[in-house]
Design a protein around this motif. Structure first.
Motif, PDB file in Angstrom:
ATOM      1  N   ASP A 132      29.657  -2.042  55.567  1.00  0.00           N
ATOM      2  CA  ASP A 132      30.706  -2.546  56.507  1.00  0.00           C
ATOM      3  C   ASP A 132      32.150  -1.817  56.243  1.00  0.00           C
ATOM      4  O   ASP A 132      32.738  -1.601  57.304  1.00  0.00           O
ATOM      5  CB  ASP A 132      30.966  -4.219  56.117  1.00  0.00           C
ATOM      6  N   ILE A 133      32.461  -1.373  55.010  1.00  0.00           N
ATOM      7  CA  ILE A 133      33.638  -1.090  55.014  1.00  0.00           C
ATOM      8  C   ILE A 133      33.578   0.260  53.744  1.00  0.00           C
ATOM      9  O   ILE A 133      32.826  -0.280  52.894  1.00  0.00           O
ATOM     10  CB  ILE A 133      34.709  -1.801  54.526  1.00  0.00           C
ATOM     11  N   ILE A 134      34.099   1.200  53.938  1.00  0.00           N
ATOM     12  CA  ILE A 134      33.930   2.286  53.021  1.00  0.00           C
ATOM     13  C   ILE A 134      35.503   2.198  52.288  1.00  0.00           C
ATOM     14  O   ILE A 134      36.297   1.916  52.622  1.00  0.00           O
ATOM     15  CB  ILE A 134      33.937   3.752  53.793  1.00  0.00           C
ATOM     16  N   VAL A 135      35.191   2.620  50.861  1.00  0.00           N
ATOM     17  CA  VAL A 135      36.477   2.702  50.244  1.00  0.00           C
ATOM     18  C   VAL A 135      36.486   4.052  49.453  1.00  0.00           C
ATOM     19  O   VAL A 135      35.543   4.707  49.220  1.00  0.00           O
ATOM     20  CB  VAL A 135      36.768   1.542  49.074  1.00  0.00           C
ATOM     21  N   THR A 142      43.889  -1.634  47.942  1.00  0.00           N
ATOM     22  CA  THR A 142      44.367  -2.003  49.131  1.00  0.00           C
ATOM     23  C   THR A 142      43.430  -2.874  49.709  1.00  0.00           C
ATOM     24  O   THR A 142      43.578  -4.031  50.462  1.00  0.00           O
ATOM     25  CB  THR A 142      44.932  -1.054  49.983  1.00  0.00           C
ATOM     26  N   ILE A 143      42.159  -2.147  49.815  1.00  0.00           N
ATOM     27  CA  ILE A 143      41.128  -2.985  50.872  1.00  0.00           C
ATOM     28  C   ILE A 143      40.626  -4.166  50.201  1.00  0.00           C
ATOM     29  O   ILE A 143      40.445  -5.159  50.947  1.00  0.00           O
ATOM     30  CB  ILE A 143      39.958  -1.880  51.008  1.00  0.00           C
ATOM     31  N   ILE A 144      40.151  -4.060  48.910  1.00  0.00           N
ATOM     32  CA  ILE A 144      39.509  -5.331  48.342  1.00  0.00           C
ATOM     33  C   ILE A 144      40.692  -6.365  48.396  1.00  0.00           C
ATOM     34  O   ILE A 144      40.319  -7.710  48.451  1.00  0.00           O
ATOM     35  CB  ILE A 144      39.181  -5.089  46.996  1.00  0.00           C
ATOM     36  N   ARG A 307      30.737   5.941  61.362  1.00  0.00           N
ATOM     37  CA  ARG A 307      32.131   6.211  61.751  1.00  0.00           C
ATOM     38  C   ARG A 307      32.889   4.709  61.679  1.00  0.00           C
ATOM     39  O   ARG A 307      34.042   4.451  61.344  1.00  0.00           O
ATOM     40  CB  ARG A 307      32.215   6.852  62.935  1.00  0.00           C
ATOM     41  N   LYS A 308      32.049   3.816  62.041  1.00  0.00           N
ATOM     42  CA  LYS A 308      32.530   2.594  61.995  1.00  0.00           C
ATOM     43  C   LYS A 308      33.051   2.227  60.568  1.00  0.00           C
ATOM     44  O   LYS A 308      34.360   1.510  60.692  1.00  0.00           O
ATOM     45  CB  LYS A 308      31.476   1.353  62.498  1.00  0.00           C
ATOM     46  N   ARG A 312      36.999   1.535  59.598  1.00  0.00           N
ATOM     47  CA  ARG A 312      37.401   0.404  59.051  1.00  0.00           C
ATOM     48  C   ARG A 312      38.334   0.810  57.535  1.00  0.00           C
ATOM     49  O   ARG A 312      39.505  -0.100  57.539  1.00  0.00           O
ATOM     50  CB  ARG A 312      36.465  -0.724  58.496  1.00  0.00           C
ATOM     51  N   MET A 313      37.872   1.456  57.009  1.00  0.00           N
ATOM     52  CA  MET A 313      38.787   1.949  55.788  1.00  0.00           C
ATOM     53  C   MET A 313      39.936   2.523  56.431  1.00  0.00           C
ATOM     54  O   MET A 313      41.229   2.137  55.623  1.00  0.00           O
ATOM     55  CB  MET A 313      37.975   3.143  55.027  1.00  0.00           C
ATOM     56  N   LEU A 314      40.088   3.492  57.004  1.00  0.00           N
ATOM     57  CA  LEU A 314      41.363   4.037  57.579  1.00  0.00           C
ATOM     58  C   LEU A 314      42.246   3.069  58.146  1.00  0.00           C
ATOM     59  O   LEU A 314      43.548   3.138  57.905  1.00  0.00           O
ATOM     60  CB  LEU A 314      40.943   5.308  58.612  1.00  0.00           C
ATOM     61  N   GLU A 315      41.634   2.031  58.799  1.00  0.00           N
ATOM     62  CA  GLU A 315      42.599   1.108  59.233  1.00  0.00           C
ATOM     63  C   GLU A 315      43.199   0.169  58.125  1.00  0.00           C
ATOM     64  O   GLU A 315      44.530  -0.158  58.154  1.00  0.00           O
ATOM     65  CB  GLU A 315      41.772   0.171  60.205  1.00  0.00           C
ATOM     66  N   MET A 316      42.268  -0.345  57.361  1.00  0.00           N
ATOM     67  CA  MET A 316      42.824  -1.070  56.211  1.00  0.00           C
ATOM     68  C   MET A 316      43.524  -0.536  55.291  1.00  0.00           C
ATOM     69  O   MET A 316      44.231  -1.027  54.413  1.00  0.00           O
ATOM     70  CB  MET A 316      41.502  -1.906  55.599  1.00  0.00           C
TER      71      MET A 316
END
Ligand code: 13P
Ligand code: SF4
Length: 329
Positions: A132-135, A142-144, A307-308, A312-316
Motif C-alpha cells: 500500500d505504501i513504500i517507505v 513521517t509516514i508512520i 507506482r501507486k 503514496r510515499m512521495l505524497e506522504m
C-alpha cells in the motif's frame, strides 16, 4: 556470478570517457552513498534512497545511469518510464529483496486481510505492487506518524527497521523476517571495545542494524541523516555503524574530524562493505553508458502497480526534505 569484463580498457581515461558519454547521451549519473569513492566523485548527485527517488522522478535527462542496486534503478524506471535507466551491473541485488519473494509476500498479505502493507523500498517491483505504501529510512517516521494507531500494519522486508519503529512509536506492526546482511554483520562486542577506546565518540547507526547495535547509538537515521549528524556533532571522533563508503562524504565535508567504521566480528569492517553495491565499477559504468546496457525494462502493468505505492510515499513524505529521518534516540 557477475560476468567478467572481457575487453581491455586499460588504455582509456575512464573518468574523461564517462564525462564525454554523459554529455553525448544527455545522461544523469545518480549514486548512493555506499558506492566506491571514485563513483561518488563523478556522480551528478549522491544521496539516500528517498533523495535518489526524487531525483529520478524530476530529472530531464534522457538517460539515468544508476550507481546503486537493482531495486533503486527499478524505482527510477517506475517513476520515469520514458527514460532509459541503466545499472552498471545487473547482479547488484540486495539481501532484503532476496528475503521477500513476491508469492510468499502475497500469501502473507492474504493471511492478514485487515492489515495494510507498509513496505521498505528495498524490495522488488512485484512486492511494491503488492504493497500500500513504500517507505525509506528517511521517510518512515513521517509516514508512520500519519497512519492512525488503530490501523493494523504488516511491515516488510526489514525486521530491524520495522522493530525499531515499533519500539519508537509503540506500534505492533507484524514484521517480515528479512535482514540486511551488511548491517547484521556488526559486532556488539567489538563495538563496545571500540567505544572503550574512544569514550567521547558518539555512535551513529542505520536502523537496518540489529537492536544490540542501535541500543548503543546516540543517533539513529538514514544515510543522509547520519551524514547530517556527522556535520553537526560536537567532538572530534564519530563511530559510524553503516556501510563504510559513506565515510567518504564525511571526510570531504569535515576533513578535520575522525570517522571510524563500526567493526564486524573480526574486529575490522571489511565484512560491512555491501557486496552488491561493490559490483558497480568505473569500467562497468563506462560500458553501460557506451552501450546503454544493462538496461532496466519492466512490464507496464507491473510498473503501474508498483507506482501507486511509491506515489503514496512521495505524497506522504512531501514534508520530508531528504534528511528527515528517524532522528535522535
Ligand atoms: P538509505 O540510503 O535510504 O538510508 O538506505 C540505505 C540502504 O540500505 C541502501 O541499500
Ligand atoms: Fe541491501 Fe544491505 Fe546492501 Fe543496502 S546495504 S543494498 S540493504 S544488502
Amino acid at each position: 556470478m557477475t560476468a567478467p569484463i572481457r575487453e581491455n580498457l586499460s588504455g582509456l581515461d575512464l573518468r574523461a570517457e564517462i564525462d564525454r558519454l554523459r554529455k553525448e547521451r544527455n545522461a544523469v549519473i545518480l549514486a548512493h552513498y555506499y558506492q566506491k569513492p571514485e563513483i561518488q566523485d563523478l556522480a551528478d548527485f549522491v544521496g539516500d534512497s528517498l533523495e535518489l527517488s526524487r531525483k529520478a522522478a524530476d530529472t530531464d535527462a534522457d538517460v539515468i545511469a544508476f550507481c546503486g542496486v537493482k531495486f533503486m534503478a527499478e524505482t527510477a524506471k517506475i517513476l520515469s518510464p520514458e527514460k532509459i535507466v541503466i545499472l552498471p551491473d545487473m547482479d547488484a541485488g540486495c539481501s532484503l529483496e532476496d528475503s521477500c519473494p513476491p508469492e510468499q509476500f502475497k500469501r502473507f498479505r492474504e493471511a492478514h486481510p485487515d492489515h495494510i502493507a507498509l513496505t521498505y523500498i528495498n524490495c522488488s517491483a512485484a512486492v511494491k505492487a503488492l504493497s500500500d505504501i513504500i517507505v525509506t529510512s528517511s521517510s518512515a517516521e513521517t509516514i508512520i506518524s500519519q497512519i492512525p494507531p488503530e490501523q493494523k500494519i504488516i511491515f516488510g522486508p526489514d525486521r530491524h527497521l520495522g522493530g525499531y519503529m515499533n519500539r519508537k512509536f509503540g506500534r505492533d506492526m507484524l514484521l517480515w523476517p528479512g535482514v540486511c546482511i551488511v548491517h547484521e554483520a556488526f559486532s556488539e562486542t567489538e563495538l563496545l571495545k571500540l567505544k572503550a577506546q574512544h569514550p567521547n565518540a558518539p555512535v551513529a547507526a542505520h536502523p537496518e542494524c540489529p537492536p544490540y547495535i542501535v541500543d548503543h547509538a546516540d543517533y539513529v537515521g538514514s544515510t543522509s541523516g547520519i551524514l547530517q549528524f556527522a556535520k553537526t556533532f560536537e567532538g572530534d571522533t564519530l563511530i559510524v555503524a553503516t556501510e563504510p563508503h559513506i565515510i567518504h562524504q564525511m571526510e570531504l565535508a569535515i576533513p578535520e574530524k575522525n570517522f571510524i567504521g563500526a567493526p564486524g566480528a573480526d574486529g575490522n569492517c571489511n565484512c560491512n562493505i555491501c557486496p552488491y553495491m561493490a559490483l558497480n565499477t568505473m569500467e562497468k559504468l563506462y560500458i553501460a553508458l557506451r552501450d546503454l546496457s544493462p538496461r532496466i525494462e519492466m512490464d507496464e502493468e507491473l510498473r503501474l502497480g508498483a507506482r501507486k505505492s511509491l506515489d503514496r510515499m512521495l505524497e506522504m513524505a512531501s514534508g520530508t526534505i531528504g534528511k528527515g529521518d528517524l532522528g535522535q534516540r
